[in-house]
Enzyme design. Structure first.
Site, PDB file in Angstrom:
ATOM      1  N   LYS A  64     -10.562   0.391  10.928  1.00  0.00           N
ATOM      2  CA  LYS A  64     -10.424  -1.664   9.115  1.00  0.00           C
ATOM      3  C   LYS A  64     -10.940  -2.880  10.194  1.00  0.00           C
ATOM      4  O   LYS A  64     -11.360  -3.542  10.138  1.00  0.00           O
ATOM      5  CB  LYS A  64      -9.335  -1.264   8.609  1.00  0.00           C
ATOM      6  CG  LYS A  64      -9.725  -1.193   7.711  1.00  0.00           C
ATOM      7  CD  LYS A  64      -8.002  -0.482   7.156  1.00  0.00           C
ATOM      8  CE  LYS A  64      -7.343   0.576   6.381  1.00  0.00           C
ATOM      9  NZ  LYS A  64      -7.622   0.681   4.987  1.00  0.00           N
ATOM     10  N   CYS A  66      -4.657   2.255  -3.658  1.00  0.00           N
ATOM     11  CA  CYS A  66      -3.745   3.038  -3.179  1.00  0.00           C
ATOM     12  C   CYS A  66      -2.252   2.044  -3.550  1.00  0.00           C
ATOM     13  O   CYS A  66      -1.103   1.825  -2.780  1.00  0.00           O
ATOM     14  CB  CYS A  66      -3.715   3.688  -2.035  1.00  0.00           C
ATOM     15  SG  CYS A  66      -5.196   4.629  -1.208  1.00  0.00           S
ATOM     16  N   GLN A  97      -4.785  -4.150   7.355  1.00  0.00           N
ATOM     17  CA  GLN A  97      -6.246  -6.027   6.721  1.00  0.00           C
ATOM     18  C   GLN A  97      -5.624  -7.074   7.492  1.00  0.00           C
ATOM     19  O   GLN A  97      -6.204  -7.933   8.281  1.00  0.00           O
ATOM     20  CB  GLN A  97      -5.451  -6.440   5.207  1.00  0.00           C
ATOM     21  CG  GLN A  97      -5.452  -5.131   4.313  1.00  0.00           C
ATOM     22  CD  GLN A  97      -6.979  -4.537   4.145  1.00  0.00           C
ATOM     23  OE1 GLN A  97      -8.000  -5.044   4.424  1.00  0.00           O
ATOM     24  NE2 GLN A  97      -7.124  -3.196   4.101  1.00  0.00           N
ATOM     25  N   ASP A 147       2.787  -5.111   8.507  1.00  0.00           N
ATOM     26  CA  ASP A 147       1.651  -3.418   8.372  1.00  0.00           C
ATOM     27  C   ASP A 147       0.834  -4.066   7.860  1.00  0.00           C
ATOM     28  O   ASP A 147       0.068  -4.821   7.111  1.00  0.00           O
ATOM     29  CB  ASP A 147       1.596  -2.712   6.543  1.00  0.00           C
ATOM     30  CG  ASP A 147       0.338  -2.466   6.649  1.00  0.00           C
ATOM     31  OD1 ASP A 147      -0.356  -2.533   7.210  1.00  0.00           O
ATOM     32  OD2 ASP A 147       0.450  -1.478   4.987  1.00  0.00           O
ATOM     33  N   HIS A 175       0.415  -1.043   0.091  1.00  0.00           N
ATOM     34  CA  HIS A 175       0.074  -0.301  -0.302  1.00  0.00           C
ATOM     35  C   HIS A 175       0.701   1.304  -0.301  1.00  0.00           C
ATOM     36  O   HIS A 175       1.853   1.037   0.690  1.00  0.00           O
ATOM     37  CB  HIS A 175      -0.646  -0.194   1.471  1.00  0.00           C
ATOM     38  CG  HIS A 175      -1.570   0.687   1.031  1.00  0.00           C
ATOM     39  ND1 HIS A 175      -2.089   1.968   1.627  1.00  0.00           N
ATOM     40  CD2 HIS A 175      -3.511   0.729   0.941  1.00  0.00           C
ATOM     41  CE1 HIS A 175      -2.719   2.903   1.630  1.00  0.00           C
ATOM     42  NE2 HIS A 175      -3.647   2.221   1.716  1.00  0.00           N
TER      43      HIS A 175
END
Ligand SMILES: Cc1ncc(COP(=O)(O)O)c(C=O)c1O
Ligand SMILES: Cc1ncc(COP(=O)(O)O)c(C=O)c1O
Lengths: 408, 141, 408, 141
Positions: free
Chosen positions: C228, C366, C205, C202, C125
């Protein structure tokens, strides 16, 4: 629009104010730390959290569109509120501290060099001091300080001398969170500009207690937090003049702040997105628009008269207390009162006031250098908002007297 | 007396107060009493800094027991400290490690221990426990 | 605690899901961008915004105490949720992007030098790419990329070669927001550690679709966003190993992150406050604790089975569509589907789906470099959450077919 | 016909559609029609980049009137563009500056102009207005 000129009508909008604390009606006098929120703000937050919720800017679906319109609408509201030139000059951040850090990184990395001087005042909040100390240690620039006098007023007589050619940037509070004096920022800005320096105004308190017109002030940056302006936590504003923002390199990288990206390099998006990396607090920012609506709904004349009455009452009553020392005295005061009483520790008094339902702040208030300036390790502070009443001021005074009796 | 018993004693002393006013007046009285640390104990190394009030805590380990002396610049803090010293001082490390300090809640002073009360009290209790663990380890090694 | 193992009971907690959009029942399949929020989150936000609201840490009054307890309680909840070693390792930020920028500044300024290499993957991303590009231009370090294959899987066969001695830091997504494959992060972390490099994961998600145990993973940093994970906007987490966080110099300066301050210098507060300058989004952060409570209230076995069924249905049905090209294929998929259909522009399809009440994402998501990798300028993405149903999946498939008919 | 009249004509054309389906099918038909820009107009300098779809816009100024040609890689965007070109092309700068574009809302396509629709349409309209202002200024100087 009909303006509110009645304190009861204003209070009705704040559910927080009707609560009881320690079996007493709450008297909330810690507004300088954070303000309570009106129903307009609470309801929009609720609505968005309950479904008007899609990530902004990038998707073509309805929820995204609605969130985007609310978010960008709030930007327009802020622009109008402080009379900025265009919406590209309004950057959403997570608060005053983040806004100042943004400038202290992004502006200094391009425009501040070794040997340059950044001028602050002796009375700055840690959030308007530490970022500059860090910027200096990165850039080799130095800090210089405009002193305050015993009353807490800026020593404007020293300004010309301090503002020599080496000064490239000045950063100062519109209103100190300890002293509560509306500082002569217009004069500061004009003098700084004559000397060739840019000016950032820390408006964390100023935006709440004065009418800010950035064009009239002609400041280069103006920053504030949402949560002190009756808005949500985690929101803040950086206003900057377009030409400066255009030349500054962004501080944070990420989604939404880019034009195009390859593995090797990226280009910036246009203002204001250039400085808004990642998913912003779009729900909070949208509700900041509601907070501004609330502020605008108040009859300014009424609010001013009301504040003046309370200020004169509290000032008079406090000064009758034996051994009291008040900090920040002058004509241009807001309803914020910092003081010490001889032989009484600020935290002891604050604890007793809390027991009586009165919420005040005690301690260093994130202004340790100013504490040192006055030779104390803390103060008691009462800071009022537009919804506080004369009756509450009376309870506050009575409670202090009682606390002092207990502690003497 | 065990720690529990001293705690119980304190709880009984406080049970006569029907409102916070009396309770805090008593704490303030305790705070005003003689210093519970001597001046040379009030140095940097014994200082526990909170945002608001400062606390000094010194510990001596004699014959398997820890003796605490302490002070604060704030009087309410000092009053509460004097209760803590009364409970903890002269105890073995293990007794201190095992103590739960529920009495603070029972006498209705827990608000002074909330994490927001930057009065150094919470850090002080942590420090007391830390001394106990350290002295216990020392003994065993 | 009784766990939820019934989709209707789960959906009942989300007021957002009952709304109609364009006269249709909403099918919200843009969860990868932002998730809807359960009543637990909404209610706590409401309660705090309505009065359990005092600035944290510093005041001795009741409202401050209650806010602080909720804020610090949420920190404990996060710590338990990801199995961190201690609460000092949990830093509240405003989001994934802010967390990555924090590390990309604070870690690299001390530990990354000219000539060092930071290893990313081709599928990151922008928020996990641009901050490192910026860090490299500051430090003189260089970027290197682990490629993905046609299916979207990391080319693990190339890892040993890429992980030479110059690599000091690896930063990679647990799950790509485009490919939806659960990446072999454990393997990556172990190999990177053997090669002497630190690893940031990261988890924007990953935290939503896997059970994260940072001790087991042994990653050095793990970052994610609240919004999220069914939580509020403007919240995020940086987990870091204590020893690293201790050695890092803070990125932002301001109130609450200091030990003591004079005009000349400042010392840092202890972890975690050292990295939390200024008033944090304490109301949002507190409510993130409620989001975690919600996630924990779900029967994991049920959720997994439910997700698997939907994945196999959507995969099967999508692959029947003429000219479809799906990105991110493999065993370890989450319920996230990116695709293109020959001759159809992603935004055209997304616009029509929106008209049919189905919210999906289209565009570059993105991830422009990954788009280039696949030679496209955009994709359509459907990303599901724990509250999405098989019925919605059917509507989604029918709507696509209809959209394709209209556009062909 | 004035701009207002062309807009009115378009509104009437759309008035026969009773639901979004028919409307979008029509837009898609428009989008599929002949290109409204020639290939050499589709270069970098005429590109307006949105996150999602790309739009090319070229403007020629002949005898006091501006002639627009435009294209997009997305068909719905292109369909809407063709309406805009129909309204704006062959107008004087002043006519364009004064136009309000309410017809887009009247025919129920305003969702495509919301700030989130990163389809370049909003930027395209801004660009059209910009050309008008620029040509007007040029003429007066
Ligand atoms: C994998 C990944 N990384 C980073 C981000 C950025 O998260 P945020 O925008 O919440 O900061 C996202 C969200 O879009 C993501 O999916
Ligand atoms: C004058 C001043 N500057 C800066 C700040 C920092 O604001 P925040 O903590 O909202 O970032 C404050 C708030 O305490 C303040 O009063």
């Amino acid at each position: 629009m009909e303006l509110y000129n009645n304190i009861e009508k204003i209070r009705e909008q704040f559910p927080a104010l009707t609560q009881r604390v320690n079996n007493r009606e709450l008297v909330y006098f810690d507004n300088g730390a954070t303000a309570q929120k009106p129903v307009g703000v609470i309801n929009l937050l609720n609505e968005m959290n309950s479904g008007v919720n899609g990530n902004i800017h990038r998707a073509v679906h309805e929820l995204s569109a609605r969130s985007t319109i609310l978010y960008e609408g709030a930007r327009d509201a802020v622009k109008l509120f402080i009379n900025a030139g265009d919406r590209g000059e309004i950057i959403f951040t997570s608060g005053t501290t983040a806004s100042i850090n943004l400038v202290a990184n992004s502006y200094t990395s391009t425009f501040i060099n070794k040997g340059d001087i950044i001028l602050l005042t002796e009375a700055e909040h840690h959030s308007n001091l530490v970022p500059w100390q860090m910027a200096c240690s990165r850039s080799g620039a130095e800090l210089r300080f405009l002193p305050v006098d015993e009353q807490g007023n800026w020593r404007m007589d020293l300004l010309d001398e301090l503002l020599d050619k080496r000064v490239k940037l000045v950063s100062a509070a519109h209103i100190s969170n300890v002293l509560g004096i509306i500082n002569p920022v217009k004069q500061l800005i004009d003098k700084a500009h004559s000397a060739g320096a840019k000016v950032l105004i820390d408006g964390a308190q100023g935006i709440v207690h004065t009418e800010v017109d950035v064009k009239e002030l002609d400041c280069d940056f103006y920053v504030f937090s949402g949560h002190k302006l009756y808005g949500p936590t985690g929101t803040g504003i950086l206003y900057g003049k377009r030409n400066l923002l255009e030349e500054m390199v962004p501080w944070m990288g990420g989604g939404d702040m880019v034009g195009s990206v390859s593995l090797e390099k990226f280009s910036f998006a246009e203002l204001p997105l250039k400085f808004e990396a990642g998913t912003p607090n779009f729900i909070g920012a949208a509700a900041l628009g509601e907070a501004i609506k609330f502020v605008k709904s108040i009859d300014k004349g009424f609010a001013e008269k009301h504040e003046k009455e309370i200020i004169s009452f509290i000032t008079r009553e406090l000064s009758k207390i034996d051994g009291i020392r008040m900090y920040g005295l002058g004509e241009n005061k807001i309803s914020l009162f910092s003081f010490n009483i001889e032989g009484i520790h600020p935290s002891d008094l604050a604890i007793l006031l809390n027991k009586m339902g009165v919420a005040v702040r005690s301690g260093m208030m994130c202004c340790e250098p100013l504490m040192s300036r006055y030779g104390v390790t803390g103060m008691v502070r009462a800071s009022l908002a537009v919804y506080n009443t004369m009756k509450e001021a009376e309870i506050f005074i009575e409670s202090i007297k009682r606390g002092v009796r207990m502690l003497s | 007396m065990t720690i529990k018993e001293v705690e119980q004693q304190i709880v009984e002393e406080f049970s006569i107060f029907t409102d916070w006013l009396d309770k805090y007046e008593y704490i303030i009285e305790l705070g005003k009493s003689l210093p519970i640390i001597n001046e040379k104990g009030k140095d940097e190394k014994n200082l526990i800094k909170g945002c608001q009030s400062r606390v000094w805590l010194a510990a001596d380990y004699v014959d398997g027991k820890i003796y605490f002396t302490a002070d604060s610049d704030a009087i309410i803090t000092k009053g509460i400290i004097s209760l803590l010293v009364r409970v903890f001082s002269g105890r073995t490390p293990q007794e201190i490690i095992d103590a739960d300090l529920l009495f603070i809640k029972e006498i209705g002073l827990e608000e002074n221990l909330s994490p927001t009360r930057a009065n150094g009290l919470l850090s002080m209790i942590r420090q007391i426990k830390f001394y106990a663990v350290a002295f216990a380890a020392n003994k065993n090694s």
